[in-house]
Write a protein that holds these residues in place. Structure first.
Motif, PDB file in Angstrom:
ATOM      1  N   GLU A   1       0.824  -1.217   0.000  1.00 37.72           N
ATOM      2  CA  GLU A   1       0.000   0.000   0.000  1.00 37.72           C
ATOM      3  C   GLU A   1       0.856   1.264   0.000  1.00 37.72           C
ATOM      4  N   VAL A   2       2.098   1.148   0.421  1.00 40.78           N
ATOM      5  CA  VAL A   2       2.971   2.305   0.545  1.00 40.78           C
ATOM      6  C   VAL A   2       3.539   2.666  -0.831  1.00 40.78           C
ATOM      7  N   LYS A   3       3.374   3.938  -1.196  1.00 39.62           N
ATOM      8  CA  LYS A   3       3.875   4.419  -2.488  1.00 39.62           C
ATOM      9  C   LYS A   3       5.393   4.311  -2.510  1.00 39.62           C
ATOM     10  N   GLY A   4       5.906   3.730  -3.592  1.00 40.80           N
ATOM     11  CA  GLY A   4       7.340   3.557  -3.740  1.00 40.80           C
ATOM     12  C   GLY A   4       7.778   2.110  -3.603  1.00 40.80           C
ATOM     13  N   VAL A   5       6.866   1.243  -3.124  1.00 44.77           N
ATOM     14  CA  VAL A   5       7.181  -0.186  -3.061  1.00 44.77           C
ATOM     15  C   VAL A   5       6.786  -0.789  -4.398  1.00 44.77           C
ATOM     16  N   ALA A   6       7.774  -1.302  -5.132  1.00 40.44           N
ATOM     17  CA  ALA A   6       7.514  -1.868  -6.449  1.00 40.44           C
ATOM     18  C   ALA A   6       6.990  -3.289  -6.346  1.00 40.44           C
ATOM     19  N   GLY A   7       7.363  -3.995  -5.295  1.00 41.10           N
ATOM     20  CA  GLY A   7       6.917  -5.371  -5.133  1.00 41.10           C
ATOM     21  C   GLY A   7       7.605  -6.026  -3.963  1.00 41.10           C
TER      22      GLY A   7
ATOM     23  N   VAL B   1      12.109  -1.586  -4.185  1.00 38.18           N
ATOM     24  CA  VAL B   1      11.626  -0.209  -4.204  1.00 38.18           C
ATOM     25  C   VAL B   1      11.748   0.382  -5.596  1.00 38.18           C
ATOM     26  N   ASP B   2      10.915   1.376  -5.868  1.00 32.59           N
ATOM     27  CA  ASP B   2      11.008   2.115  -7.123  1.00 32.59           C
ATOM     28  C   ASP B   2      12.242   3.007  -7.094  1.00 32.59           C
ATOM     29  N   TYR B   3      12.873   3.163  -8.256  1.00 37.84           N
ATOM     30  CA  TYR B   3      14.033   4.039  -8.372  1.00 37.84           C
ATOM     31  C   TYR B   3      13.634   5.462  -7.979  1.00 37.84           C
ATOM     32  N   GLY B   4      14.486   6.115  -7.208  1.00 39.33           N
ATOM     33  CA  GLY B   4      14.245   7.493  -6.796  1.00 39.33           C
ATOM     34  C   GLY B   4      13.552   7.605  -5.446  1.00 39.33           C
ATOM     35  N   THR B   5      13.154   6.500  -4.890  1.00 32.61           N
ATOM     36  CA  THR B   5      12.485   6.495  -3.596  1.00 32.61           C
ATOM     37  C   THR B   5      13.511   6.689  -2.484  1.00 32.61           C
ATOM     38  N   LYS B   6      13.171   7.501  -1.490  1.00 33.56           N
ATOM     39  CA  LYS B   6      14.043   7.681  -0.328  1.00 33.56           C
ATOM     40  C   LYS B   6      13.832   6.478   0.592  1.00 33.56           C
TER      41      LYS B   6
ATOM     42  N   PRO C   1      15.052   5.425   3.572  1.00 29.52           N
ATOM     43  CA  PRO C   1      14.695   5.581   4.992  1.00 29.52           C
ATOM     44  C   PRO C   1      13.239   6.030   5.188  1.00 29.52           C
ATOM     45  N   ASP C   2      12.765   6.936   4.330  1.00 28.81           N
ATOM     46  CA  ASP C   2      11.391   7.427   4.449  1.00 28.81           C
ATOM     47  C   ASP C   2      10.375   6.325   4.172  1.00 28.81           C
ATOM     48  N   ILE C   3      10.593   5.571   3.105  1.00 29.50           N
ATOM     49  CA  ILE C   3       9.652   4.515   2.744  1.00 29.50           C
ATOM     50  C   ILE C   3       9.681   3.398   3.797  1.00 29.50           C
ATOM     51  N   SER C   4      10.842   3.126   4.357  1.00 25.80           N
ATOM     52  CA  SER C   4      10.951   2.096   5.391  1.00 25.80           C
ATOM     53  C   SER C   4      10.137   2.482   6.619  1.00 25.80           C
ATOM     54  N   TRP C   5      10.254   3.727   7.017  1.00 27.82           N
ATOM     55  CA  TRP C   5       9.504   4.216   8.173  1.00 27.82           C
ATOM     56  C   TRP C   5       8.000   4.114   7.913  1.00 27.82           C
ATOM     57  N   GLU C   6       7.580   4.500   6.709  1.00 31.28           N
ATOM     58  CA  GLU C   6       6.159   4.450   6.353  1.00 31.28           C
ATOM     59  C   GLU C   6       5.644   3.007   6.321  1.00 31.28           C
ATOM     60  N   ILE C   7       6.442   2.095   5.782  1.00 31.19           N
ATOM     61  CA  ILE C   7       6.054   0.675   5.765  1.00 31.19           C
ATOM     62  C   ILE C   7       5.905   0.162   7.191  1.00 31.19           C
ATOM     63  N   GLN C   8       6.882   0.471   8.035  1.00 26.12           N
ATOM     64  CA  GLN C   8       6.812   0.014   9.424  1.00 26.12           C
ATOM     65  C   GLN C   8       5.537   0.497  10.103  1.00 26.12           C
TER      66      GLN C   8
ATOM     67  N   HIS D   1      14.063  -5.223   4.567  1.00 24.84           N
ATOM     68  CA  HIS D   1      15.236  -5.641   3.802  1.00 24.84           C
ATOM     69  C   HIS D   1      14.993  -5.245   2.344  1.00 24.84           C
ATOM     70  N   VAL D   2      15.719  -4.250   1.863  1.00 23.64           N
ATOM     71  CA  VAL D   2      15.567  -3.815   0.476  1.00 23.64           C
ATOM     72  C   VAL D   2      16.429  -4.742  -0.375  1.00 23.64           C
ATOM     73  N   GLN D   3      15.766  -5.508  -1.244  1.00 20.85           N
ATOM     74  CA  GLN D   3      16.436  -6.521  -2.047  1.00 20.85           C
ATOM     75  C   GLN D   3      16.753  -6.057  -3.466  1.00 20.85           C
ATOM     76  N   GLY D   4      16.145  -4.943  -3.881  1.00 23.68           N
ATOM     77  CA  GLY D   4      16.401  -4.479  -5.234  1.00 23.68           C
ATOM     78  C   GLY D   4      15.729  -3.151  -5.511  1.00 23.68           C
ATOM     79  N   VAL D   5      16.041  -2.620  -6.687  1.00 24.58           N
ATOM     80  CA  VAL D   5      15.473  -1.354  -7.141  1.00 24.58           C
ATOM     81  C   VAL D   5      14.810  -1.602  -8.492  1.00 24.58           C
ATOM     82  N   HIS D   6      13.598  -1.118  -8.628  1.00 26.82           N
ATOM     83  CA  HIS D   6      12.862  -1.253  -9.890  1.00 26.82           C
ATOM     84  C   HIS D   6      13.064   0.024 -10.694  1.00 26.82           C
ATOM     85  N   PHE D   7      13.565  -0.132 -11.913  1.00 28.40           N
ATOM     86  CA  PHE D   7      13.778   1.006 -12.800  1.00 28.40           C
ATOM     87  C   PHE D   7      12.619   1.094 -13.782  1.00 28.40           C
TER      88      PHE D   7
END
Length: 125
Positions: free
Chosen positions: A29-35, A74-79, A81-88, A109-115
């Motif tokens: 649900e959090v914007k910036g999570v690609a999958g 995460v999507d490329y360009g996503t901050k 630390p910010d997205i991690s806090w929001e997910i938590q 655990h950020v496993q990759g970046v989606h371009f």
């Protein structure tokens, strides 16, 4: 392991697969999570679709508490630390309100970046 809530007239048992799916949806649900990612399999992070949400989630359920590890892309360009806090925050809210468990830890655990895909280049004929 499953989550167990004791009620006045009995118990409600929630399968860990259900808890993992709810947690995965809360993360998406959090914007910036690609999958979600299935973790590192043979050194390659595998991007999973919505059918496999629980594979990007590792749970350790103890009586009324849960420790959560999320493996995300995460999507490329996503901050990060910010997205991690929001997910938590989102996961904790969902786990505590929908399932009735106390989220002790939500580890990201950020496993990759989606371009973004580049539009296919059209050749002049």
């Amino acid at each position: 392991m499953e989550a167990i809530n004791t009620l006045e007239y009995g118990e409600v048992k929630i399968a860990s697969e259900v808890v993992a799916t709810i947690v995965g949806l809360a993360a998406l649900e959090v914007k910036g999570v690609a999958g979600m990612s299935g973790g590192l399999a043979n050194g390659i992070a595998e991007k999973l679709g919505k059918k496999s949400l629980s594979k990007g989630v590792k749970l350790e359920i103890k009586e009324k508490e849960v420790i959560i590890d999320l493996y995300i892309i995460v999507d490329y360009g996503t901050k990060i630390p910010d997205i991690s806090w929001e997910i938590q925050n989102n996961v904790i809210k969902v786990v505590e309100t929908m399932i009735g468990l106390k989220a002790m830890n939500v580890n990201i655990h950020v496993q990759g970046v989606h371009f973004p895909q580049e539009p296919a280049k059209q050749e002049n004929q």
